[in-house]
Design an enzyme around this catalytic site. Structure first.
Site, short mmCIF file in Angstrom:
data_model
loop_
_atom_site.label_atom_id
_atom_site.label_comp_id
_atom_site.label_asym_id
_atom_site.label_seq_id
_atom_site.Cartn_x
_atom_site.Cartn_y
_atom_site.Cartn_z
N HIS A 1 18.96 27.06 50.07
CA HIS A 1 17.28 27.64 50.18
C HIS A 1 17.94 28.95 49.77
O HIS A 1 18.58 29.76 50.33
CB HIS A 1 16.96 26.81 51.05
N HIS B 1 18.46 35.87 49.66
CA HIS B 1 19.92 35.38 49.40
C HIS B 1 19.58 33.78 49.45
O HIS B 1 19.32 33.66 50.14
CB HIS B 1 20.62 36.62 50.24
#
Length: 195
Positions: free
Chosen positions: A40, A135
């Protein structure tokens, strides 16, 4: 309960990231790899909260979600946080976090981050003063058996676009010794023209 807010990824993209992860594993002698289901993009980590605070977080998200339109992002590149060279020549570098980079409509992503941050602080949550560094975490505490530069070409092979269409409120819990991220609620962005 341990809580964070992020952008979940579809199953196909998670599988493509998993395939990249599998290509990187031979370069690592030990460490903790993220599970495919857990990939995610984090927007805000809230940590341990009381169950009653879920409704407060829900209210914060509801107060800003209609301002956000779907937008396009792209996986691009990769890198490390906390890279430490080993003093032992028989061991490679130790990486605190190995991550997959995010590019694309960064203006929209940063606006989402700041709208969410403002809404949460308005509801009494402490401000996060760290710079936002979007990220997708691939692994943590990884001991590389080769030079870290050897894996960089693999990141270039996975430059896929994806749409950010909703926020997810996640609960992070340990199940059978494994860290699992369970969606509590999802919040769709405003269904208007895509950017």
């Amino acid at each position: 309960m341990r809580i964070f807010i992020g952008i979940d990824l579809d199953l196909e993209l998670k599988n493509q990231i998993f395939q990249l992860q599998e290509k990187l594993k031979p370069y690592v002698s030990k460490g903790n790899w993220k599970y495919e289901d857990n990939f995610h993009l984090t927007l805000r980590f809230l940590g341990e909260i009381e169950e009653g605070q879920i409704s407060v977080i829900d209210g914060a998200i509801q107060s800003m979600i209609d301002k956000i339109k779907p937008f396009k992002l792209q996986l691009k590149g990769g890198g490390t946080f906390g890279l430490k060279s080993s003093t032992d020549e028989s061991k490679g570098p130790l990486v605190k976090v190995l991550w997959l980079g995010v590019d694309g409509n960064m203006k929209a992503l940063n606006e989402l981050y700041f709208e969410l941050e403002f809404a949460l602080t308005e509801k009494g949550f402490a401000k996060d003063y760290r710079d936002y560094a979007p990220h997708i975490t691939l692994g943590q505490d990884l001991r590389f058996s080769a030079d870290i530069e050897a894996v960089k070409p693999y990141f270039k092979a996975l430059e896929k676009s994806f749409m950010a269409r909703e926020l997810t409120l996640f609960r992070s819990e340990s199940v059978g010794g494994r860290r699992v991220y369970r969606p509590i609620r999802t919040y769709a962005f405003s269904p208007t023209t895509l950017e």
